[in-house]
Write an enzyme that holds these catalytic residues in place. Sequence first.
Site, PDB file in Angstrom:
ATOM      1  N   ASP A  25     -19.722  -1.958  43.612  1.00 46.90           N
ATOM      2  CA  ASP A  25     -20.604  -2.497  44.616  1.00 46.90           C
ATOM      3  C   ASP A  25     -20.406  -3.820  44.339  1.00 46.90           C
ATOM      4  O   ASP A  25     -20.383  -4.452  45.658  1.00 46.90           O
ATOM      5  CB  ASP A  25     -21.894  -2.084  44.182  1.00 46.90           C
ATOM      6  N   GLU A  47       0.736  -1.097   0.205  1.00 50.47           N
ATOM      7  CA  GLU A  47      -0.001   0.071   0.035  1.00 50.47           C
ATOM      8  C   GLU A  47       0.841   1.040   0.062  1.00 50.47           C
ATOM      9  O   GLU A  47       0.663   2.293  -0.775  1.00 50.47           O
ATOM     10  CB  GLU A  47      -0.904   0.136   1.083  1.00 50.47           C
ATOM     11  N   ASP A  48       2.010   1.232   0.833  1.00 54.27           N
ATOM     12  CA  ASP A  48       2.808   2.418   0.945  1.00 54.27           C
ATOM     13  C   ASP A  48       3.854   2.473   0.390  1.00 54.27           C
ATOM     14  O   ASP A  48       4.531   3.666   0.395  1.00 54.27           O
ATOM     15  CB  ASP A  48       3.074   2.503   2.440  1.00 54.27           C
TER      16      ASP A  48
END
Length: 725
Positions: free
Chosen positions: A259, A76-77
Amino acid sequence: MLRCEDLIDKVLAYNPQAEVSMLRRAYVFSAKVHKGQTRMSGELYLSHPLEVAGILADLRLDVPAITAGILHDTVEDTDTTTEEISRYFGEEVALLVDGLTKISTMRFPSAEDRQAENIRKMIIAMVHDIRVILIKLADRLHNMRTLEYLSRSKQIRIAQETLDIYTPIAHRLGISIIQHELEDLCLKYLHPNRYGDIAAKNPEKQQEQERHVREIAALLEDKLKEFGIRANPMALPSNLYSIYKKMVSRQAPIERVYDVIRVRLITERSIDCYTALGLIHNLWKPVPGKFEDFIGVARTNQYQSLHTLVMGHKGHPIKFEIMTEAMLRQWERGITTRWMYKKSPRESLEQKTERFAWLRNLLQWQKELLDSREFLTSVKEDLFPDVIYCFTPKGEVRELLKGSTPIDFAFNIHTEIGQKAFSCRVNGRQVALDYVLHNGDTVEIGTSEEQTPKREWLRFAKTPKARARIKEWLRAKEKERSIEVGLAILKSTFEKYRVDTAMLDDETAFQELIHKLGHHDREKFLENVGYGKLTPLLAVEKLLPAREFRRLKKKDEKQRKKEPQESPEVGIQVSGADDIFVHLASCCSPIPGDRIIAFIGNKRGVSVHEIDCPLVPELDVNPERRIEVTWDPETQISRPVRVRVQVMDKPGVLADICSAITAHEANIGKTQVSAVGEKTARCDFEIEVRDRAQLDEILLAIGKTETVISVERVKGIERSKLSTA
Ligand code: MN
């Protein structure tokens, strides 16, 4: 920054035989192609894929998955191609990287609530290998861990997308360690104040919990020992996001959330879980309706444990979660446990079956499990059966059945768009309306005012909605048509019986007439006449003096006898209507086994033709008159067909052929013999057969007769001049 050798040590720790050379080569490759790139943090870009690989190693995934993690952003890059990845690292790694690239390059429209579910499903449906999702989750986790370096608006966008899309996927796959870290990071960026508040108070509350749990453990210890159960109680860790959610849903401060004392009890065997449960219920009073057995019936994401709520330690209710070590691992790592490196690669089939039992139960998956890849593919298919996701031009996601076409898509958007669908572009390219859509396609439907639904659309429309709408429209059209036909039939009958047709146009008079006949709805009446369910004679009878009617009817019947009669039972089923008047066209005399086509006729109901009948092109001018019919397999009746035989003109020829026919249990109707050449003759038979198979046998038998030159079935408009033999 994680170093390559750290990563390798991590992998070797759980997988001593790991092919570390592959990891080294991936590291060198990634370093080379990402060279010069930096992240917003100022670090080398390379640090990102290495950290992602580190997360995958923490999940104990196999070497191909970790290699793909190191390489996940290369295609992709950088200039790297999938082919290069395949050449250097093999097909398996290349497919993983390719899957990741596809997800990354997909542009999601704003993740509105109602869209998010579909986008999640689409992502999962897109990948062929669940490891792609696992790598994607690791990628997202590291990006979220380093989100502080991005602008505020980007932080919000990415955190929201993560919460809408990726944390639910992690939850669905049961990987709670990733799910919880992602959720906490999302909270940090989406609600920084709340996050700060909870994060500040939480450690103290957590310590308080641990104190309570130690006291409870002391109370339990003796009992457990007495029954020979080795169990380890611990305070249940709460992730900040789940505390936040409880605070919001209960509109309560953090104290109230704490609690309840939450205890996790880890036992050795699953049977011990139940024994421990019994002991707990013996020591404290269980709260009715709060016991859940997720061991007997696991949750869909394979979470297993026993839950119970009891009253109470120093006024606090105690929630117990009882599970084995293996169940805990499953809870933390979910589906990744299926991909974890296995110590003994030679697993027996039983061991494998055992390991996969949980999912098999869940998915009722029948096939033999031979490899985990195939297995996970099936998991994926079972989670999301047969659906694809396509975009509208505005980026909205639509869910369709696998195999859907632009027609399905059009009807999915709006009925009117479906009815007027005329053309279609998929990803900008013109396609036909029967084009099969794929996951992720962007579909643009062109409409035309002149367009109407076509019967042939039913051939390729896949979704129930589209099919129902098309049929509905065609049926309405058919109804319209049969009303017209009904009126025409009434008119011609009125003319025949010399009744004034003007009353058909006089609404009041006509309404009165059908009332007298016991009907109410004018359209329904005409429709039934058109379909042949009602005879027009009923109307005529009411309008004429009885004598006059009888006289004319007799005359009419005489006339009719001269016309060929159809068998009342034809063995044809008409889709969408039960008792329509149907007749088999005499021009081609179709028989069961023939492909047929039917039309609503002008005069009498529906006529059925053989598909190659020469009359068909003439009749098939108006698609609205076409109607779907099939042979009724139940009906066994004889039907006439014509057969023409060329024979040598010799004595006894006819007898040979006749015996060939009767030997196959068919009746011979009419026969005609004419001399053609000097030594040849032509015989035309009309024989009665049940179906095509019987006819074929007869034709074969005739053909085998010594004196026969040729034999054929005669179809079409050529009216043979048959005479009774
Ligand atoms: Mn990345």
